[in-house]
Every structure is written in C-alpha cells, then in structure tokens.
Design a protein around this motif. Structure first.
Motif, short mmCIF file in Angstrom:
data_model
loop_
_atom_site.label_atom_id
_atom_site.label_comp_id
_atom_site.label_asym_id
_atom_site.label_seq_id
_atom_site.Cartn_x
_atom_site.Cartn_y
_atom_site.Cartn_z
N GLN A 265 0.83 -1.21 0.00
CA GLN A 265 0.00 0.00 0.00
C GLN A 265 0.86 1.25 0.00
N GLU A 266 1.92 1.21 0.80
CA GLU A 266 2.81 2.36 0.91
C GLU A 266 3.44 2.64 -0.45
N LYS A 267 3.83 1.55 -1.12
CA LYS A 267 4.48 1.67 -2.43
C LYS A 267 3.48 2.24 -3.45
N GLN A 268 2.23 1.74 -3.36
CA GLN A 268 1.20 2.18 -4.30
C GLN A 268 0.86 3.65 -4.12
N SER A 269 0.78 4.08 -2.84
CA SER A 269 0.39 5.46 -2.57
C SER A 269 1.41 6.42 -3.16
N LYS A 270 2.65 5.94 -3.31
CA LYS A 270 3.68 6.81 -3.91
C LYS A 270 3.50 6.90 -5.42
N SER A 271 2.97 5.82 -6.04
CA SER A 271 2.89 5.81 -7.50
C SER A 271 1.57 6.35 -8.01
N LYS A 272 0.54 6.27 -7.18
CA LYS A 272 -0.80 6.65 -7.64
C LYS A 272 -0.96 8.15 -7.75
N ILE A 273 -1.53 8.58 -8.88
CA ILE A 273 -1.83 10.01 -8.99
C ILE A 273 -3.20 10.22 -8.40
N ASN A 274 -3.23 11.04 -7.39
CA ASN A 274 -4.47 11.36 -6.73
C ASN A 274 -5.39 12.05 -7.73
N PRO A 275 -6.72 11.74 -7.74
CA PRO A 275 -7.60 12.40 -8.69
C PRO A 275 -7.47 13.92 -8.65
N GLN A 276 -7.26 14.48 -7.47
CA GLN A 276 -7.14 15.94 -7.39
C GLN A 276 -5.83 16.42 -8.04
N GLU A 277 -4.89 15.49 -8.16
CA GLU A 277 -3.59 15.88 -8.71
C GLU A 277 -3.50 15.62 -10.21
N ASN A 278 -4.60 15.14 -10.82
CA ASN A 278 -4.61 14.92 -12.26
C ASN A 278 -4.18 16.21 -12.96
N THR A 279 -3.15 16.08 -13.80
CA THR A 279 -2.57 17.25 -14.46
C THR A 279 -3.61 18.06 -15.21
N PHE A 280 -4.59 17.36 -15.81
CA PHE A 280 -5.57 18.06 -16.64
C PHE A 280 -6.59 18.85 -15.83
N SER A 281 -6.64 18.61 -14.52
CA SER A 281 -7.58 19.41 -13.73
C SER A 281 -6.86 20.56 -13.00
N LYS A 282 -5.56 20.69 -13.23
CA LYS A 282 -4.82 21.82 -12.65
C LYS A 282 -4.96 23.05 -13.55
N LYS A 283 -4.71 24.23 -12.97
CA LYS A 283 -4.81 25.48 -13.72
C LYS A 283 -3.93 25.41 -14.98
N TYR A 284 -4.51 25.87 -16.10
CA TYR A 284 -3.76 25.86 -17.35
C TYR A 284 -3.78 27.25 -17.98
N LYS A 285 -2.65 27.92 -17.99
CA LYS A 285 -2.55 29.28 -18.54
C LYS A 285 -3.67 30.17 -18.00
N ASN A 286 -4.51 30.71 -18.91
CA ASN A 286 -5.59 31.58 -18.42
C ASN A 286 -6.88 30.83 -18.13
N TYR A 287 -6.79 29.49 -18.16
CA TYR A 287 -8.00 28.68 -17.93
C TYR A 287 -7.93 28.02 -16.55
N PRO A 288 -9.10 27.80 -15.94
CA PRO A 288 -9.09 27.15 -14.61
C PRO A 288 -8.43 25.76 -14.67
N ASN A 289 -8.57 25.10 -15.81
CA ASN A 289 -7.87 23.82 -16.03
C ASN A 289 -7.83 23.53 -17.53
N PHE A 290 -7.10 22.47 -17.88
CA PHE A 290 -6.91 22.15 -19.31
C PHE A 290 -8.22 21.74 -19.97
N THR A 291 -9.05 21.02 -19.21
CA THR A 291 -10.34 20.58 -19.77
C THR A 291 -11.19 21.79 -20.17
N ALA A 292 -11.08 22.89 -19.40
CA ALA A 292 -11.84 24.10 -19.73
C ALA A 292 -11.42 24.64 -21.09
#
Ligand SMILES: [Zn+2]
Length: 396
Positions: A263-290
């Motif tokens: 579990q410890e090993k997995q928690s290091k490799s797993k990308i948390n849904p909140q940390e999904n790159t596409f839901s982070k702020k992108y330039k002038n957009y709230p996120n890339f999906t926007a």
C-alpha cells in the motif's frame, strides 16, 4: 535532417539534436530525437497501447515519447509526425508538388486567424510548462493539418485520436512503475525471507506430525490401552498443533505487513484524482479541460477524455476499414477489424465489438488455412486471432 548518430551509444544523453526547415513558413526549427534504447516499454495493452515505459535515465521518467514524435514549427505551429518522409520532405515529390501547394496557403491563413482552431491550439502550446497538455495540443494540431489536405488519411487521424486516448489514460493510470525506494526494497526482501523461513518450518512440522500420528488401527483403542510411548506421542502431537497455530498466526500478520508495504508503495505511485494534471490550472484557464471545452464549441472533433478520443478514433478507423477491400490487404483489414472491435468494447458498444471480433477471427482463420497464399505475417495473424477470441470472450 535526421542525425546519423541517433542510433549510436546512449553515452550520457538520451537525445540527439537536428534542425529541419518548416515547409510552410520556412522557419528552421531545432528538434530533439530520442536515441534508440533511451527507454523501454515492457508491456502492451489489448488496444496496442505501450505500457510500463522505463527510461534509462530516471530524470527522464516523466517525458513522453510523443513530444519528440510530433514536430511542431515554433513560428507557424505546422505539425507533422517525425517520419522519414517528413525529415526528407524536400525530396518527397508528391508532397512538394501535390500536397504542400494545397496545405500551405490554408495553414498560413489559419495559423494567424484568432478564430481558427490552428491558431487557438498553437498559441496555447507550452511544452516546457505543460508537457502532458501539450501532447494533446500537438496531436490536435497534427489532426487539423492532416485535414487540410485534399485527401486526408483516415488511418493517420484515427491513430492520432487513439494516441490521444492513451495520453488521457496515462493521466488516470500512470503506466510507469513506481520508483522502488531502497527502503521498500529492503522491507520486501526481509518479508520474503520471513515467509520462506516460516514455510520451511511449517513444512518440517507437517512431516514430523505425519510420522508421529498413530496408525488408523490404533485410533479406536481405549485410553487404558495406551502405552507410555503412545502418551508421549500424543503430547508431542498436541505441541506440534499448537506450534502450527502459532505459525498460522505469524503467517496472518506477515500477510498484513506485506499488504502495508504494498500500500505504501502504491500510494507513492498513484496520482491522486485531485492531482490529475488536466484538472490543474492551465494558462488563463481554470484547467486544461476548460480550454478543450472552449475549443469544442466550434470544433466538435475535440475529445475531452479517453472515451471521447476512442469514439473519434473509431469514426476514422471505420472509414479506413471500408477502404481496405484490396487484395493483399487482408491482414491489415483483420488487424483494423480487431482494433475496431476492441475500441468498441472499451466504449461499451458491444454489438459492434462482437461483429468486428467475429470478422477478425474469420479473416485470420481463412488466412491461416490458406496454404497457397503465404504472403503475410503468420505470427501476426495468429496473434490477432488469439486476441480477438480473448477479447470477444470478455463480452460473453
Ligand atoms: Zn512554420
């Protein structure tokens, strides 16, 4: 031009550099080429998505090969795949005399038009700050440029949408293994030694117990008939049983410990849904999906996620499939048929999936039975046949 040293030894850098003139605007761009052996892909998914990419140099681990596969002009955003033909485009008669005269004026106009997709994509490209998002933009640019041709390749567009689906998939489930820390490695090693020792001991105990166990004919004897030796045996057996219970207990806790380490090993490799790159702020957009949603308002062929990319890939693979009714293209048709089946299965269209799996199975069976026509890759036909059967069975 392609560097001749590209396939040379890795030395300390995984790239070579080369420059190439943009056929549309004339800008001379500097590009990087990945050296052969700079990374390996250990597995392949059932839709041929390469998995478990491991770079020789750990600092490259987050790089994606498509960033170097899709060459985008810095000045006009013209994007093409780094295939041999493009690297030598000046020698490509068909391109310079037929394709380019059609593509060039359209691209030059659209790359300056704020309302056109090509300008909107190109001006939002930022490989150094947003490499993952830029992969999607580069693929969309390659598709947009392909569509400017008089006779766009359905196969290429389908493949770019499939690659896009894989990029989206990787965001959700990173395909690279977690970097194992020395600590977790040492813990795993010790646990393995524990399990082995425990199994050894309990095996020896089982053998000892078997030897001591009274024969069946003695079992029914009255207690009073028991000899002193028998009594000792019974005591011994009881002790063995207790020890075995202790071992079971130990086994149970070792199992728990093993789970915790995993579990410890997995928690290091797993990308948390909140940390999904596409839901982070992108330039002038709230996120890339926007940004993608904004582009989609005027251009329906923009995918917001893996499923939409697969659906668009399917549209073009089906068009491509229609054009494969040519003698000598049987194996290609079987492979495309399989892929349509598998992508349909993944988006939940089971009836289409079954129809194409059945086609692929029949086509490969016919090929494999035909002893006269051996002008195809037998191993590939067998592989497609096996995959189609296997994935068909998943639908049931
Ligand atoms: Zn250019």
């Amino acid at each position: 031009m392609a560097d001749k040293n590209s396939f040379g030894p890795l030395k300390d850098v995984p790239f070579t550099f080369f420059s190439l003139e943009c056929p549309v605007c004339g800008q001379v761009n500097e590009y990087k080429k990945i050296k052969s052996g700079a990374f390996v892909e250990a597995k392949i998914d059932t839709d041929f998505c390469p998995q478990e990419r491991i770079w020789t140099f750990p600092e490259n681990q987050n790089l994606h090969p498509y960033l170097f596969l899709l060459l985008t002009c810095e000045k006009c955003f013209f994007t093409r795949e780094a295939e041999g033909e493009f690297l030598e485009w000046k020698k490509d008669e068909n391109f310079t005399s037929q394709i380019l005269p059609v593509q060039k004026p359209k691209h030059l106009q659209f790359c300056r038009d704020k309302n056109h997709l090509i300008f909107q994509l190109g001006s939002n490209l930022d490989v150094s700050q947003y490499p993952q998002q830029s992969l999607i933009i580069k693929l969309l640019l390659a598709i947009a440029d392909e569509k400017l041709k008089d006779d766009p390749s359905d196969f290429k567009i389908a493949r770019y949408f499939l690659m896009m689906a894989w990029v989206f998939r990787e965001q959700e489930r990173p395909s690279y293994p977690a970097a194992a820390t020395p600590k977790s490695n040492s813990l795993n090693k010790q646990l393995k030694a524990f399990f082995e020792a425990q199994q050894n001991y309990s095996g020896q105990l089982r053998r000892l117990k078997k030897e001591l166990e009274p024969k069946s004919n003695k079992m029914g004897r009255a207690l009073s008939d028991l000899t002193e030796q028998d009594e000792l045996k019974i005591k011994c057996l009881k002790w063995i049983e207790e020890t075995q219970a202790t071992f079971d207990f130990l086994n149970h806790w070792l199992g728990k410990l093993e789970n915790l380490v995993a579990q410890e090993k997995q928690s290091k490799s797993k990308i948390n849904p909140q940390e999904n790159t596409f839901s982070k702020k992108y330039k002038n957009y709230p996120n890339f999906t926007a940004l993608l949603k904004k582009l989609k308002e005027n251009q329906p062929e923009i995918a917001l996620n893996e499923k939409e990319s697969l659906e668009l890939a399917l549209v073009y693979y089906k068009k491509n499939f229609q054009g494969l009714d040519i003698l000598g293209k049987e194996i290609q048709k079987a492979q495309t048929g399989y892929l349509i089946g598998e992508l349909s299965r993944r988006v939940g269209d089971h009836s289409t999936a079954l129809q194409f799996f059945d086609f692929s199975i029949k086509q490969t069976q016919e090929l494999l039975q035909d002893e006269i026509n051996v002008d195809y890759n037998v191993a590939l036909a067998q592989k497609i046949n096996q995959l189609a059967q296997q994935q068909k069975n998943l639908i049931g």
